[in-house]
Scaffold this active site. Structure first.
Site, PDB file in Angstrom:
ATOM      1  N   GLY A  14       4.085  -7.523  -6.224  1.00  0.00           N
ATOM      2  CA  GLY A  14       2.955  -7.623  -5.290  1.00  0.00           C
ATOM      3  C   GLY A  14       1.958  -8.669  -5.714  1.00  0.00           C
ATOM      4  O   GLY A  14       0.737  -8.463  -5.650  1.00  0.00           O
ATOM      5  N   TYR A  18      -4.877  -8.193  -4.207  1.00  0.00           N
ATOM      6  CA  TYR A  18      -6.245  -8.331  -4.727  1.00  0.00           C
ATOM      7  C   TYR A  18      -6.281  -8.107  -6.242  1.00  0.00           C
ATOM      8  O   TYR A  18      -6.798  -8.939  -6.994  1.00  0.00           O
ATOM      9  CB  TYR A  18      -7.103  -7.302  -3.969  1.00  0.00           C
ATOM     10  CG  TYR A  18      -8.494  -7.071  -4.444  1.00  0.00           C
ATOM     11  CD1 TYR A  18      -9.397  -8.121  -4.616  1.00  0.00           C
ATOM     12  CD2 TYR A  18      -8.944  -5.768  -4.683  1.00  0.00           C
ATOM     13  CE1 TYR A  18     -10.704  -7.876  -5.019  1.00  0.00           C
ATOM     14  CE2 TYR A  18     -10.242  -5.520  -5.077  1.00  0.00           C
ATOM     15  CZ  TYR A  18     -11.120  -6.567  -5.248  1.00  0.00           C
ATOM     16  OH  TYR A  18     -12.410  -6.312  -5.642  1.00  0.00           O
ATOM     17  N   ILE A  19      -5.689  -7.000  -6.691  1.00  0.00           N
ATOM     18  CA  ILE A  19      -5.688  -6.706  -8.137  1.00  0.00           C
ATOM     19  C   ILE A  19      -4.663  -7.589  -8.863  1.00  0.00           C
ATOM     20  O   ILE A  19      -4.956  -8.187  -9.901  1.00  0.00           O
ATOM     21  CB  ILE A  19      -5.354  -5.213  -8.385  1.00  0.00           C
ATOM     22  CG1 ILE A  19      -6.438  -4.325  -7.763  1.00  0.00           C
ATOM     23  CG2 ILE A  19      -5.208  -4.929  -9.875  1.00  0.00           C
ATOM     24  CD1 ILE A  19      -6.117  -2.825  -7.794  1.00  0.00           C
ATOM     25  N   ARG A  39       6.440 -10.986  -0.843  1.00  0.00           N
ATOM     26  CA  ARG A  39       7.422 -10.703   0.206  1.00  0.00           C
ATOM     27  C   ARG A  39       8.082 -11.984   0.704  1.00  0.00           C
ATOM     28  O   ARG A  39       9.267 -12.027   0.907  1.00  0.00           O
ATOM     29  CB  ARG A  39       6.762  -9.952   1.353  1.00  0.00           C
ATOM     30  CG  ARG A  39       6.740  -8.477   1.066  1.00  0.00           C
ATOM     31  CD  ARG A  39       6.426  -7.704   2.290  1.00  0.00           C
ATOM     32  NE  ARG A  39       5.011  -7.361   2.312  1.00  0.00           N
ATOM     33  CZ  ARG A  39       4.513  -6.388   3.052  1.00  0.00           C
ATOM     34  NH1 ARG A  39       5.301  -5.704   3.827  1.00  0.00           N
ATOM     35  NH2 ARG A  39       3.227  -6.123   3.019  1.00  0.00           N
ATOM     36  N   ALA A  88       2.596  -3.402  -6.506  1.00  0.00           N
ATOM     37  CA  ALA A  88       2.806  -3.471  -5.049  1.00  0.00           C
ATOM     38  C   ALA A  88       2.844  -2.079  -4.423  1.00  0.00           C
ATOM     39  O   ALA A  88       3.612  -1.210  -4.847  1.00  0.00           O
ATOM     40  CB  ALA A  88       4.109  -4.208  -4.738  1.00  0.00           C
ATOM     41  N   LYS A 169       0.208   7.824  -3.268  1.00  0.00           N
ATOM     42  CA  LYS A 169       0.075   7.436  -4.681  1.00  0.00           C
ATOM     43  C   LYS A 169       0.528   8.570  -5.602  1.00  0.00           C
ATOM     44  O   LYS A 169       1.117   8.327  -6.653  1.00  0.00           O
ATOM     45  CB  LYS A 169      -1.387   7.069  -4.995  1.00  0.00           C
ATOM     46  CG  LYS A 169      -1.897   5.841  -4.275  1.00  0.00           C
ATOM     47  CD  LYS A 169      -1.061   4.592  -4.543  1.00  0.00           C
ATOM     48  CE  LYS A 169      -1.248   4.004  -5.920  1.00  0.00           C
ATOM     49  NZ  LYS A 169      -0.419   2.780  -6.094  1.00  0.00           N
ATOM     50  N   VAL A 196     -11.733  -0.199  -6.411  1.00  0.00           N
ATOM     51  CA  VAL A 196     -11.830  -1.480  -7.098  1.00  0.00           C
ATOM     52  C   VAL A 196     -12.669  -2.428  -6.241  1.00  0.00           C
ATOM     53  O   VAL A 196     -12.387  -2.621  -5.062  1.00  0.00           O
ATOM     54  CB  VAL A 196     -10.417  -2.067  -7.341  1.00  0.00           C
ATOM     55  CG1 VAL A 196     -10.516  -3.374  -8.104  1.00  0.00           C
ATOM     56  CG2 VAL A 196      -9.543  -1.074  -8.086  1.00  0.00           C
TER      57      VAL A 196
HETATM   58  P1  NAP Z   1      -3.493  -5.388  -1.774  1.00  0.00           P
HETATM   59  O1  NAP Z   1      -4.282  -6.603  -2.004  1.00  0.00           O
HETATM   60  O2  NAP Z   1      -3.274  -4.967  -0.361  1.00  0.00           O
HETATM   61  O3  NAP Z   1      -2.122  -5.481  -2.525  1.00  0.00           O
HETATM   62  C1  NAP Z   1      -0.996  -4.747  -2.143  1.00  0.00           C
HETATM   63  C2  NAP Z   1       0.232  -5.528  -2.520  1.00  0.00           C
HETATM   64  O4  NAP Z   1       1.386  -4.752  -2.163  1.00  0.00           O
HETATM   65  C3  NAP Z   1       0.328  -6.863  -1.769  1.00  0.00           C
HETATM   66  O5  NAP Z   1       0.794  -7.832  -2.659  1.00  0.00           O
HETATM   67  C4  NAP Z   1       1.376  -6.567  -0.702  1.00  0.00           C
HETATM   68  O6  NAP Z   1       2.126  -7.698  -0.326  1.00  0.00           O
HETATM   69  C5  NAP Z   1       2.269  -5.593  -1.469  1.00  0.00           C
HETATM   70  N1  NAP Z   1       3.108  -4.862  -0.534  1.00  0.00           N
HETATM   71  C6  NAP Z   1       2.742  -3.992   0.423  1.00  0.00           C
HETATM   72  N2  NAP Z   1       3.829  -3.559   1.082  1.00  0.00           N
HETATM   73  C7  NAP Z   1       4.894  -4.195   0.532  1.00  0.00           C
HETATM   74  C8  NAP Z   1       6.297  -4.187   0.761  1.00  0.00           C
HETATM   75  N3  NAP Z   1       6.850  -3.432   1.717  1.00  0.00           N
HETATM   76  N4  NAP Z   1       7.089  -4.961  -0.025  1.00  0.00           N
HETATM   77  C9  NAP Z   1       6.564  -5.730  -1.001  1.00  0.00           C
HETATM   78  N5  NAP Z   1       5.242  -5.790  -1.260  1.00  0.00           N
HETATM   79  C10 NAP Z   1       4.439  -5.028  -0.504  1.00  0.00           C
HETATM   80  O7  NAP Z   1      -4.173  -4.105  -2.464  1.00  0.00           O
HETATM   81  P2  NAP Z   1      -4.727  -3.875  -3.951  1.00  0.00           P
HETATM   82  O8  NAP Z   1      -6.054  -3.230  -3.779  1.00  0.00           O
HETATM   83  O9  NAP Z   1      -4.600  -5.066  -4.792  1.00  0.00           O
HETATM   84  O10 NAP Z   1      -3.717  -2.751  -4.434  1.00  0.00           O
HETATM   85  C11 NAP Z   1      -2.744  -2.985  -5.432  1.00  0.00           C
HETATM   86  C12 NAP Z   1      -2.362  -1.674  -6.063  1.00  0.00           C
HETATM   87  O11 NAP Z   1      -3.505  -1.048  -6.633  1.00  0.00           O
HETATM   88  C13 NAP Z   1      -1.763  -0.646  -5.108  1.00  0.00           C
HETATM   89  O12 NAP Z   1      -0.741   0.027  -5.799  1.00  0.00           O
HETATM   90  C14 NAP Z   1      -2.923   0.293  -4.835  1.00  0.00           C
HETATM   91  O13 NAP Z   1      -2.492   1.579  -4.465  1.00  0.00           O
HETATM   92  C15 NAP Z   1      -3.576   0.308  -6.210  1.00  0.00           C
HETATM   93  N6  NAP Z   1      -4.976   0.724  -6.246  1.00  0.00           N
HETATM   94  C16 NAP Z   1      -5.905   0.009  -5.565  1.00  0.00           C
HETATM   95  C17 NAP Z   1      -7.230   0.409  -5.633  1.00  0.00           C
HETATM   96  C18 NAP Z   1      -8.309  -0.349  -4.941  1.00  0.00           C
HETATM   97  O14 NAP Z   1      -9.434   0.151  -4.835  1.00  0.00           O
HETATM   98  N7  NAP Z   1      -8.043  -1.555  -4.470  1.00  0.00           N
HETATM   99  C19 NAP Z   1      -7.593   1.542  -6.386  1.00  0.00           C
HETATM  100  C20 NAP Z   1      -6.595   2.243  -7.051  1.00  0.00           C
HETATM  101  C21 NAP Z   1      -5.289   1.831  -6.996  1.00  0.00           C
HETATM  102  P3  NAP Z   1       1.749  -8.598   0.951  1.00  0.00           P
HETATM  103  O15 NAP Z   1       0.725  -9.586   0.490  1.00  0.00           O
HETATM  104  O16 NAP Z   1       3.034  -9.234   1.318  1.00  0.00           O
HETATM  105  O17 NAP Z   1       1.217  -7.655   1.999  1.00  0.00           O
END
Ligand code: NAP
Length: 348
Positions: A14, A18-19, A39, A88, A169, A196
């Site tokens: 992924g 953002y992270i 992707r 991801a 999750k 985050v």
């Molecule tokens: P994000 O920017 O939306 O990142 C999500 C990533 O997952 C993107 O790279 C997205 O790819 C990928 N993804 C989604 N569906 C997919 C699929 N079917 N196949 C391959 N890749 C896929 O969100 P984020 O906040 O950075 O979250 C990253 C992780 O941190 C997640 O596991 C989330 O649950 C966890 N998390 C986030 C927070 C928060 O507050 N942000 C807090 C706790 C945990 P695309 O760019 O192609 O869509």
């Protein structure tokens, strides 16, 4: 004890996220070689920041096509890696139309697919999985009788219908531990961030983090905010936590990665203090019955409001500070720098 060879490439799933974007950047700045899965490596927009990082660190960042729902799609990129950082997974806030399709399948099947590739890749010694505080608790009301949540707690209250993101999750992390327990070659460390926030390296992320900060620009809170407590952490500290967990031989188990508890109103006050009064910043908290009445229009369920609004929330992050040696930025700094980045990107 797991020693990771620092000369071997690190796989980050992924990579556009953002992270993950900060994880990739810090890994490169620390001198590691990185393989980031995305992707679609050919897509014309959304990868600009990764291309810029690749240019700034020649030969050390490559992008690899992989999809959470495509069996075996991570195996090729993983070959020769000792450390896999699996971030991801979709993080969506607001109204969810189809929880299975939008959240649960990608989280759960994605974890199975990535870990099946790990099982098939003899070089892998450690997986760091981005879990969440929502795998620790479901609703703020789950605090009942506790002074703070710890790593020993599990979310037992979320379901496909109620808090589906938290459910996704929780089931994904449980599955990861179950798969890990079936073998002895690789170990698992899970990182549990709160909400985050902090500057984003990309404007293309659909992360709920970015969506939450937009509530402070789109007039959602113009009449007032819900009395909703949330635990906040800086995206840069979360990225550091993943890397430190990956390269600390003794790291094991779950790590709560939150800085402090704040509220929507406090975030609004911090923003007013730094950027001046704006109509879109909340000035007060609305009574719970009003939030409940308006809930369906605002994309919330009344059950969510009942079990979260007005409840205190606290986490114990001492294990992470002690064992990973991490100190967290104060929430105020994170919030101000996030909003400044939104202004710089023309989003606020
Ligand atoms: P994000 O920017 O939306 O990142 C999500 C990533 O997952 C993107 O790279 C997205 O790819 C990928 N993804 C989604 N569906 C997919 C699929 N079917 N196949 C391959 N890749 C896929 O969100 P984020 O906040 O950075 O979250 C990253 C992780 O941190 C997640 O596991 C989330 O649950 C966890 N998390 C986030 C927070 C928060 O507050 N942000 C807090 C706790 C945990 P695309 O760019 O192609 O869509």
């Amino acid at each position: 004890m797991t020693d990771i060879d620092p000369t071997k490439p690190v796989l980050v799933t992924g990579g556009t996220g953002y992270i993950a974007s900060w994880i990739v950047r810090y890994l490169l700045e620390d001198g590691y070689t990185v393989r980031a899965t995305v992707r679609d490596p050919q897509k014309p927009s959304g990868l600009e920041h990764l291309h810029a990082l690749a240019k700034a660190h020649p030969g050390r960042l490559t992008l690899h096509a992989a999809d959470l729902l495509a069996e075996g799609s991570y195996t090729e990129a993983m070959a020769g890696c000792e450390l896999v950082i699996h971030t991801a997974s979709p993080f969506l806030v607001g109204r969810i139309k189809d929880a299975q399709r939008q959240l649960i399948r990608p989280a759960l099947e994605g974890t199975r697919n990535v870990l099946a590739s790990v099982d098939a890749t003899p070089s892998v010694k450690r997986v760091v999985l981005t879990s969440s505080v929502v795998a620790i608790h479901g609703d703020n009301a789950d605090m009942k009788g506790k002074s703070a949540f710890t790593e020993a707690d599990w979310n037992t209250t979320s379901t496909e219908q109620h808090q589906p993101y938290a459910y996704s999750k929780t089931v994904a992390e449980k599955e990861a531990w179950a798969i890990q327990a079936k073998q002895e070659r690789w170990d698992l460390v899970t990182i549990h961030p709160g909400l985050v926030l902090g500057p984003s390296l990309t404007t293309s992320s659909k992360s709920g983090s970015i969506a939450t900060m937009r509530f402070f620009t789109d007039m959602s809170f113009a009449a007032g905010a819900p009395a909703l407590e949330l635990s906040v952490v800086d995206v840069r500290d979360v990225a550091r936590a993943h890397i430190t967990a990956g390269f600390t031989p003794e790291a094991h188990g779950r790590y709560i990665t939150t800085a402090e508890t704040t509220s929507m109103l406090e975030i609004g006050r911090t923003l007013s203090g730094a950027f001046g009064r704006r109509l879109s910043f909340p000035r007060n908290e609305l009574p719970k019955f009003m939030i409940k009445l308006a809930a369906p229009v605002a994309g919330m369920t009344r059950k969510f409001v009942e079990l979260n609004v007005g409840w205190p929330l606290a986490f114990d992050n001492s294990r992470t500070r002690k064992e990973l040696g991490l100190e967290f930025r104060p929430a105020e700094e994170t919030i101000v720098e996030h909003f400044q980045q939104m202004i710089d990107d023309g989003l606020a």
